[in-house]
Design a protein around this motif. Structure first.
Motif, PDB file in Angstrom:
ATOM      1  N   ASP A 101       0.849  -1.197   0.000  1.00  0.00           N
ATOM      2  CA  ASP A 101       0.000   0.000   0.000  1.00  0.00           C
ATOM      3  C   ASP A 101       0.882   1.244   0.000  1.00  0.00           C
ATOM      4  O   ASP A 101       2.061   1.198   0.333  1.00  0.00           O
ATOM      5  CB  ASP A 101      -0.943  -0.007   1.206  1.00  0.00           C
ATOM      6  N   ALA A 118       0.786   3.868   1.806  1.00  0.00           N
ATOM      7  CA  ALA A 118       0.795   4.685   3.016  1.00  0.00           C
ATOM      8  C   ALA A 118       2.182   5.266   3.283  1.00  0.00           C
ATOM      9  O   ALA A 118       2.317   6.433   3.615  1.00  0.00           O
ATOM     10  CB  ALA A 118       0.319   3.857   4.208  1.00  0.00           C
ATOM     11  N   TYR A 144       6.091  -4.702   9.264  1.00  0.00           N
ATOM     12  CA  TYR A 144       5.896  -5.874  10.121  1.00  0.00           C
ATOM     13  C   TYR A 144       6.982  -6.916   9.911  1.00  0.00           C
ATOM     14  O   TYR A 144       7.144  -7.814  10.703  1.00  0.00           O
ATOM     15  CB  TYR A 144       4.529  -6.495   9.848  1.00  0.00           C
ATOM     16  N   TYR A 185       3.147 -14.382   6.365  1.00  0.00           N
ATOM     17  CA  TYR A 185       4.517 -13.885   6.360  1.00  0.00           C
ATOM     18  C   TYR A 185       5.516 -15.040   6.371  1.00  0.00           C
ATOM     19  O   TYR A 185       6.548 -15.013   5.700  1.00  0.00           O
ATOM     20  CB  TYR A 185       4.757 -12.966   7.566  1.00  0.00           C
ATOM     21  N   LEU A 244      -0.752  -3.189  16.615  1.00  0.00           N
ATOM     22  CA  LEU A 244      -2.095  -2.787  16.193  1.00  0.00           C
ATOM     23  C   LEU A 244      -2.953  -4.046  16.076  1.00  0.00           C
ATOM     24  O   LEU A 244      -2.425  -5.135  15.868  1.00  0.00           O
ATOM     25  CB  LEU A 244      -2.029  -2.117  14.813  1.00  0.00           C
ATOM     26  N   LEU A 300      -6.087  -4.318  11.236  1.00  0.00           N
ATOM     27  CA  LEU A 300      -5.682  -2.995  10.790  1.00  0.00           C
ATOM     28  C   LEU A 300      -4.242  -2.982  10.289  1.00  0.00           C
ATOM     29  O   LEU A 300      -3.661  -1.922  10.110  1.00  0.00           O
ATOM     30  CB  LEU A 300      -5.799  -1.998  11.945  1.00  0.00           C
ATOM     31  N   ALA A 301      -3.672  -4.162  10.062  1.00  0.00           N
ATOM     32  CA  ALA A 301      -2.249  -4.234   9.770  1.00  0.00           C
ATOM     33  C   ALA A 301      -1.821  -3.329   8.620  1.00  0.00           C
ATOM     34  O   ALA A 301      -0.672  -2.958   8.536  1.00  0.00           O
ATOM     35  CB  ALA A 301      -1.840  -5.669   9.482  1.00  0.00           C
ATOM     36  N   HIS A 302      -2.750  -2.971   7.738  1.00  0.00           N
ATOM     37  CA  HIS A 302      -2.306  -2.152   6.618  1.00  0.00           C
ATOM     38  C   HIS A 302      -2.686  -0.689   6.746  1.00  0.00           C
ATOM     39  O   HIS A 302      -2.463   0.100   5.838  1.00  0.00           O
ATOM     40  CB  HIS A 302      -2.775  -2.755   5.300  1.00  0.00           C
ATOM     41  N   ALA A 303      -3.232  -0.330   7.885  1.00  0.00           N
ATOM     42  CA  ALA A 303      -3.580   1.074   8.080  1.00  0.00           C
ATOM     43  C   ALA A 303      -2.384   1.804   8.697  1.00  0.00           C
ATOM     44  O   ALA A 303      -1.416   1.189   9.132  1.00  0.00           O
ATOM     45  CB  ALA A 303      -4.787   1.171   8.993  1.00  0.00           C
ATOM     46  N   ARG A 304      -2.457   3.122   8.725  1.00  0.00           N
ATOM     47  CA  ARG A 304      -1.364   3.879   9.328  1.00  0.00           C
ATOM     48  C   ARG A 304      -1.658   4.074  10.805  1.00  0.00           C
ATOM     49  O   ARG A 304      -2.733   4.512  11.192  1.00  0.00           O
ATOM     50  CB  ARG A 304      -1.243   5.243   8.656  1.00  0.00           C
TER      51      ARG A 304
END
Lengths: 377, 569
Positions: A149, A151, A175, A332, B475, B479-483
């Motif tokens: 993504d 972000a 992560y 992962y 987190l 929500l692992a892909h949110a900021r």
């Protein structure tokens, strides 16, 4: 333009440049492939403005010229042709490419080549040589860990760091972190590093599969783009500006437990666990048990889903240190175990909330760090 | 002025004020008497909102001539003999205050004939004193006519509200009794014009139709019997589907042992049962009868008897909430799309404009459903994904037509229920490779700090980092892909909005916020597999029809509706 080439060569060249075509762009020219005669060869080019690929194929040029043709149509057509000689003729007045092969004849409506964005060509002789096979392996071991993504744009790239006689590739998505270093055939003068979009690296890895000669790497003088020169192919990519986080700090220095298991066994156990971990948060539990004089240590891999059920797989392991329970995102683990490349993997852990480190046993140059998951109880 | 004992007249006027607060209280007391007299038909006539006239006529047992005057004495009743009887009250009236109180503040004409007597009695009272008495002829039963209410209490008269308000209060009382006694015929007239009337068929739904109109009355869901609860508390009645809601709590009517009561806690139990099913700020419609052994409830709390006290209030709360929730989840239908599209605003439901029930006969589906009507465990039909519109809605086909699913709302619901289920075991949390510092405003930082423990249970691992900065270490996995910064700021907002709420609700507010963040957004193109996965996950939800904020997740367009729109009828 009037040119002839073999269908196999044309199809192969198109399969290489076709990856850079941007099918849904607002700029119509970006969904086209550029055909151009170039010093007795035919050059195929495609770009989506982030990545550009040039590929040269052997051809008999009767008349110089260029034309851009819609990629989808052209590729579909060429793939459908018999393995025979292909004669192509560009008609400038109508911007049409006439193509004959065997008993087929086709006309494709194209666009004026001037609209095609220029793809930078390598200049001069400088650059760093990389071993193609080592590069391909390193990309496979690193690029998947990059963020998908937007972000944090920096994390969508792969850090490529040249230092003395080594090049190190690193990628992280917040992560997990994957780092692989590869020896250089000849040392670099000045150390330097760039961030290359992971997508470009993946394309490069794909093209490298057929490459035997070293890959010559150069960065444009404005530091905006990187060029990878292969035999008959040049891949150009935009660079991501900014500073990559200091990944060395993230790699834990000590460990309390080292668990060594068979890579294929662990991968299989993870794939089984994934069936049940799929519903929830992809959470897989590891229980590491110490061995005794009579029996070896064990790694117990388990997953539970409230909706579908649960599973447990027991693996023999050689365990040093303390027993531990730790949980990871199974996706992962599958990602990294699939590219590890050695029969055995070592998992280093300190606590259930500190990062886990995976290393291929007997291979010093690859390290993968993955953050654990836990249940907020 | 020295201290002196009030004259009985003044004392009785004061006491009357407790019982007779407004015209509606007179109606209530008289109707209760009629019900206690075993009437089968009760007519209520009202003039000028009850100021000029209230007349209640019944066909009950009547009062014997010899006891007529006694009825107007304070603390005189036929319903209670000793204090012991108070513990198992089964009649509505029992204080023996009503008639005396009413008579004290108005001009009353009491016309009654006991069934076993030949002639009736007419009694006229003014300000509580008998001014006339004679035998008259009439069928068995009682008519009480109350005129010029509060004629001798100007202070009270001044405080009466507008005629319309008083009329509304009277309507409310008559409706309540009609609901409580569906086997009695009620008829209400205002200034000679016919108002509410119930058929007295004994079927509660007939009364509900009379109260709410045919459309709403038919849509209400009956609370099914729950014989397995083992509790002495029984709950029956009707509740509205989640598509039926209004802007205030007035749609919730509660009865305990046949007596209408006001109980904020029980009303809340009903609202709670619709948790996440209704849009924020909207309330359900429900008529609920709770019956429990008389010794477990004290009705002698308030003179108007609108409040009761339960021996075990929590148990009653639980039983009511569970019964309502079950009814709603088991039976609620998916909101039907209203075609042609009509503007909607609060209080206006397009479905009100549909043809009346008698037209329903003609609307039977003419087309055979494409799929056998199999149902998913949640009562949601099994759906086949057809495609996506506007990168926001999934089109699906069900056994009885077309379903449009809001992908964001649907995913929110799926995540919410998953998270609710995970809360027992702990919500999966994903550690961050590099802890991320997030700056908050001092005010929200305090709230986050105060809720750090419950946030941890929801998968947030936060560490104070000096000032109003927190270090986010982990987190929630969804929500692992949110900021991290956006997530935490949003959660802080949820905490701020839910500040006044109890811990449980704050936690749910945070969960809703997390799910909202994590859910696929409108504008996201989904693959067929993703859409199918989402629809299947939705089918497994306990309440798949609304998102956690109460908006619908899907709209249904029936085969019949499609046929109608295409003019195939």
């Amino acid at each position: 333009m009037k040119v002839s080439c073999l269908q196999e060569n044309l199809a192969k060249g198109l399969s290489i440049v076709g990856r850079a075509v941007s099918p849904r762009s607002t700029l119509p020219i970006l969904s086209h492939v550029l055909l151009a005669t170039d010093g007795g060869r035919l050059r195929l080019s495609a770009t989506n403005l982030e990545i550009g690929i040039n590929c040269w194929i052997g051809a008999r040029v009767e008349e110089e010229g260029t034309i851009a043709v819609p990629a989808r149509t052209f590729i579909d057509l060429v793939n459908a042709l018999p393995p025979d000689r292909v004669d192509m003729e560009g008609v400038v007045r109508t911007m049409t490419l006439n193509l004959r092969c065997g008993r087929s004849e086709a006309n494709i409506k194209g666009m004026d080549a001037v609209e095609f964005p220029p793809i930078p060509m390598p200049e001069g002789e400088g650059g760093v040589r990389l071993d193609a096979e080592a590069l391909r392996t390193a990309i496979a071991q690193v690029a998947f860990a990059a963020a998908t993504d937007e972000a944090r744009p920096i994390l969508t790239g792969v850090l490529v760091q040249f230092e003395e006689d080594r090049v190190t590739l690193a990628a992280a998505d917040g992560y997990r972190l994957s780092v692989r270093s590869v020896p250089l055939p000849e040392p670099v003068g000045e150390p330097f590093s760039v961030i290359v979009p992971a997508r470009a690296m993946v394309e490069l890895g794909r093209i490298c599969a057929d490459q035997e000669e070293p890959v010559l790497t150069t960065v444009t003088p404005d530091h905006n783009r990187i060029l990878f020169q292969l035999t008959d192919v040049v891949l150009v990519s935009q660079l991501i500006p900014g500073n990559f986080p200091d990944y060395r700090q993230i790699i834990p220095r000590d460990r309390n437990t080292r668990t060594v298991v068979g890579t294929a066994d662990l991968l299989k156990a993870c794939r089984t666990a994934q069936i049940f971990a799929r519903d929830g948060a992809h959470i897989v539990q590891f229980h590491v048990h110490l061995g005794t004089d009579l029996e070896p240590g064990r790694l117990v891999v388990s997953a539970t889903s409230a909706e579908t059920g649960d599973d447990v797989t027991q693996l023999d392991a050689s365990v040093e240190g303390e027993p531990i329970e730790i949980a990871f995102n199974v996706k992962y683990l599958i990602d990294v175990l699939s590219v590890l490349g050695t029969p055995q993997v070592a998992l280093d852990t300190t606590s259930s909330s500190s990062p886990g480190v995976l290393r291929p046993v007997g291979e010093e140059d690859f390290i993968h760090v993955v953050m654990p998951m836990h249940l907020g109880r | 002025m020295g201290i002196r004992i009030l004259s009985p007249e003044v004392a009785s006027q004061i006491a009357a004020g407790e019982v007779v607060e407004r015209p509606a209280s007179v109606v209530k007391e008289l109707v209760e008497n009629s019900i206690d007299a075993d009437a089968r038909e009760i007519r209520v006539e009202v003039g000028q909102g009850g100021r000029r006239l209230i007349r209640v006529t019944d066909d009950g047992c009547g009062v014997p001539a010899a006891e007529a005057e006694l009825a107007f004495h304070r603390h005189s009743t036929s319903k209670l003999a000793s204090a012991e009887d108070l513990n198992h009250i089964t009649t509505l009236g029992f204080r023996g205050e009503a008639l005396a109180s009413i008579a004290a503040v108005s001009r009353v004409t009491f016309l009654t004939r006991a069934a076993e007597e030949e002639a009736g009695t007419l009694l006229r009272l003014e300000g509580g004193r008998v001014v006339a008495r004679r035998p008259v002829g009439r069928p068995p039963g009682t008519t009480v006519t109350v005129e010029d209410l509060f004629y001798n209490v100007p202070a009270r008269r001044k405080f009466l509200r507008s005629e319309a308000t008083e009329r509304r209060h009277i309507d409310a009382w008559v409706t309540r009794y009609a609901l409580a006694y569906p086997h009695l015929r009620f008829a209400l007239t205002h200034d000679g014009r016919e108002g509410f009337h119930s058929p007295g068929s004994g079927d509660l739904r007939d009364v509900l139709v009379a109260v709410h109109g045919v459309k709403t009355g038919a849509a209400l869901l009956e609370i099914p019997e729950d014989p397995g609860s083992g509790s002495s508390i029984r709950v029956r009645g009707f509740v509205g589907p989640p598509s039926l809601h209004r802007g205030d709590r007035g749609g919730i009517t509660l009865f305990v042992n046949g007596r209408w009561i006001q109980d904020a806690r029980l009303a809340y139990a009903v609202i709670q049962a619709y948790h996440t099913l209704l849009p924020t700020g909207r309330y359900p419609v429900a008529t609920i009868f709770i019956s429990l052994p008389p010794e477990e409830v004290d009705v002698n709390v308030h003179p108007a008897k609108a409040e009761v006290r339960f021996q075990d209030g929590n148990e009653v709360f639980r039983v009511v909430q569970r019964a309502v929730r079950r009814s709603v989840l088991e039976q609620a239908h998916i909101p039907a799309a209203s075609l042609p599209a009509s503007p909607t605003w609060p209080g206006f439901r397009p479905s009100d404009r549909r043809p009346p029930v008698w037209a329903a006969q003609a609307q039977e589906p003419a087309v055979q459903p494409a799929l056998p009507p199999r149902e998913a465990p949640s009562g949601m039909p099994l759906l086949r994904v057809v495609g996506q519109v506007g990168a926001a809605y999934i089109i699906a086909e069900g056994p009885d037509g077309l379903y449009l699913i809001d992908q964001h709302a649907a995913h929110e619901r799926v995540l919410y229920e998953r998270m609710m289920a995970q809360r027992e075991e702990g919500v999966p949390s994903q550690g961050l490779l590099e802890p991320e510092p997030v700056d908050l405003s001092p005010e929200t930082a305090g709230l986050v700090e105060a809720h750090r423990e419950s946030l941890r249970r929801l998968g947030f691992e936060l560490e104070p980092f000096g000032g109003s900065t927190f270090l986010v270490r982990a987190l929630p996995a969804v929500l692992a892909h949110a900021r991290a910064a956006e997530v935490l700021a949003d959660v802080a907002r949820a905490l701020q909005e839910g500040r006044s709420q109890v811990a449980e609700e704050t936690e749910q507010a945070v969960m809703r916020r997390v799910c909202k963040q994590a859910a696929v957004k409108a504008g996201q193109v989904l693959t067929r597999e993703e859409m199918e996965g989402l629809v299947q996950a939705l089918e497994r939800c306990a309440s798949p029809r609304t998102c956690p904020h109460g908006r619908p997740t899907m709209i249904h367009i029936s085969v019949a509706q499609l046929a109608r729109e295409f003019g195939r009828e």
